[in-house]
Motif scaffolding. Sequence first.
Motif, mmCIF file in Angstrom:
data_model
loop_
_atom_site.group_PDB
_atom_site.id
_atom_site.type_symbol
_atom_site.label_atom_id
_atom_site.label_comp_id
_atom_site.label_asym_id
_atom_site.label_seq_id
_atom_site.Cartn_x
_atom_site.Cartn_y
_atom_site.Cartn_z
ATOM 1 N N THR A 12 2.999 -5.197 14.142
ATOM 2 C CA THR A 12 2.283 -5.560 13.229
ATOM 3 C C THR A 12 2.841 -5.074 11.710
ATOM 4 O OG1 THR A 12 1.126 -3.282 13.262
ATOM 5 C CG2 THR A 12 0.094 -5.032 14.903
ATOM 6 N N ASN A 13 2.423 -6.057 11.004
ATOM 7 C CA ASN A 13 2.836 -5.989 9.528
ATOM 8 C C ASN A 13 1.593 -6.048 8.614
ATOM 9 O OD1 ASN A 13 4.600 -5.585 7.494
ATOM 10 N ND2 ASN A 13 4.320 -7.877 6.891
ATOM 11 N N MET A 14 1.324 -5.171 7.791
ATOM 12 C CA MET A 14 0.220 -5.193 6.842
ATOM 13 C C MET A 14 0.835 -4.562 5.500
ATOM 14 S SD MET A 14 -2.762 -5.964 6.177
ATOM 15 C CE MET A 14 -3.739 -6.486 7.501
ATOM 16 N N VAL A 134 2.557 -9.794 14.480
ATOM 17 C CA VAL A 134 0.996 -10.016 13.731
ATOM 18 C C VAL A 134 1.405 -9.796 12.319
ATOM 19 C CG1 VAL A 134 -1.172 -9.288 14.092
ATOM 20 C CG2 VAL A 134 0.245 -8.923 16.124
ATOM 21 N N SER A 136 -0.215 -9.740 9.001
ATOM 22 C CA SER A 136 -1.309 -9.274 7.922
ATOM 23 C C SER A 136 -2.661 -9.758 8.375
ATOM 24 C CB SER A 136 -0.951 -10.042 6.656
ATOM 25 O OG SER A 136 0.506 -9.431 6.087
ATOM 26 N N ILE A 141 -4.960 -6.858 13.723
ATOM 27 C CA ILE A 141 -4.201 -5.457 13.879
ATOM 28 C C ILE A 141 -5.229 -4.206 14.494
ATOM 29 C CG2 ILE A 141 -2.996 -3.815 12.563
ATOM 30 C CD1 ILE A 141 -1.902 -6.089 10.948
ATOM 31 N N GLN A 142 -6.478 -4.528 13.833
ATOM 32 C CA GLN A 142 -7.577 -3.530 14.163
ATOM 33 C C GLN A 142 -7.787 -3.426 15.545
ATOM 34 O OE1 GLN A 142 -10.297 -4.390 11.030
ATOM 35 N NE2 GLN A 142 -9.715 -2.815 9.729
ATOM 36 N N VAL A 150 -0.230 -1.470 19.964
ATOM 37 C CA VAL A 150 0.597 -1.810 19.120
ATOM 38 C C VAL A 150 1.860 -1.016 19.345
ATOM 39 C CG1 VAL A 150 1.146 -1.564 16.572
ATOM 40 C CG2 VAL A 150 -1.110 -2.233 17.338
ATOM 41 N N LEU A 153 4.418 -0.475 14.263
ATOM 42 C CA LEU A 153 3.574 -0.485 13.126
ATOM 43 C C LEU A 153 4.481 -0.535 11.874
ATOM 44 C CD1 LEU A 153 0.504 -0.336 11.938
ATOM 45 C CD2 LEU A 153 0.904 2.091 12.145
#
Length: 199
Positions: A12-14, A134, A136, A141-142, A150, A153
């Motif tokens: 996941t990427n944010m 994933v 953004s 992601i939540q 996940v 991260l």
Amino acid sequence: MTEQTTGRRVVTNMALSLDGRYAGSDPQDMSWVMPYAVTGVARDHLTSLWQPATTALLGRVNAEGFLGFWPTVIGMQGADPRDEGFAKWLVETDKVVLSSTLRQAPWERTTVVDKPTAQAVADLKATDGGDILVLSSASVIQALLTADKVDRLALTVFPVVLGDGPRLFQDGLPVGRWGLVSQAAGEHGTLALVYDRLR
């Protein structure tokens, strides 16, 4: 000890502000991101994430944003090669869009899935391929963090305090430990961090 995964990783990427927010009080206003998203460290970070990935996983809102913008970067005069590389990957890779309202995908190589996020990811992990990235999509992601699904991260932290707006990490997440895989600091104080779930 890092979990030994024999199948596909969920990555996941944010982008986050210093106070842990992925958006300000106006979720449509992403101007706070722009000075930092175009730094070398942010571009290199994203490149390191998409290169081993063979599936992009997005919520509907992010799919509309990403797939409305990124294809226009291909062939754009003066485009950074890393941006163009990501844009080509996004167009050419398999995409899964989670939506309960979208019936048909307007984008090529895209499947619309109306299932709980954890189930959709379990189905993807049962197939062959590289990482499932994933991009953004905070709600996706939540849901994956809540289900402890996940594997990696990835965060870019920008030196801005938004003061208001939704946070990525909510109360009630499963207790867990993460191992730092990589860290890089760049222009304007941008940080790129990657953690693997320790099990």
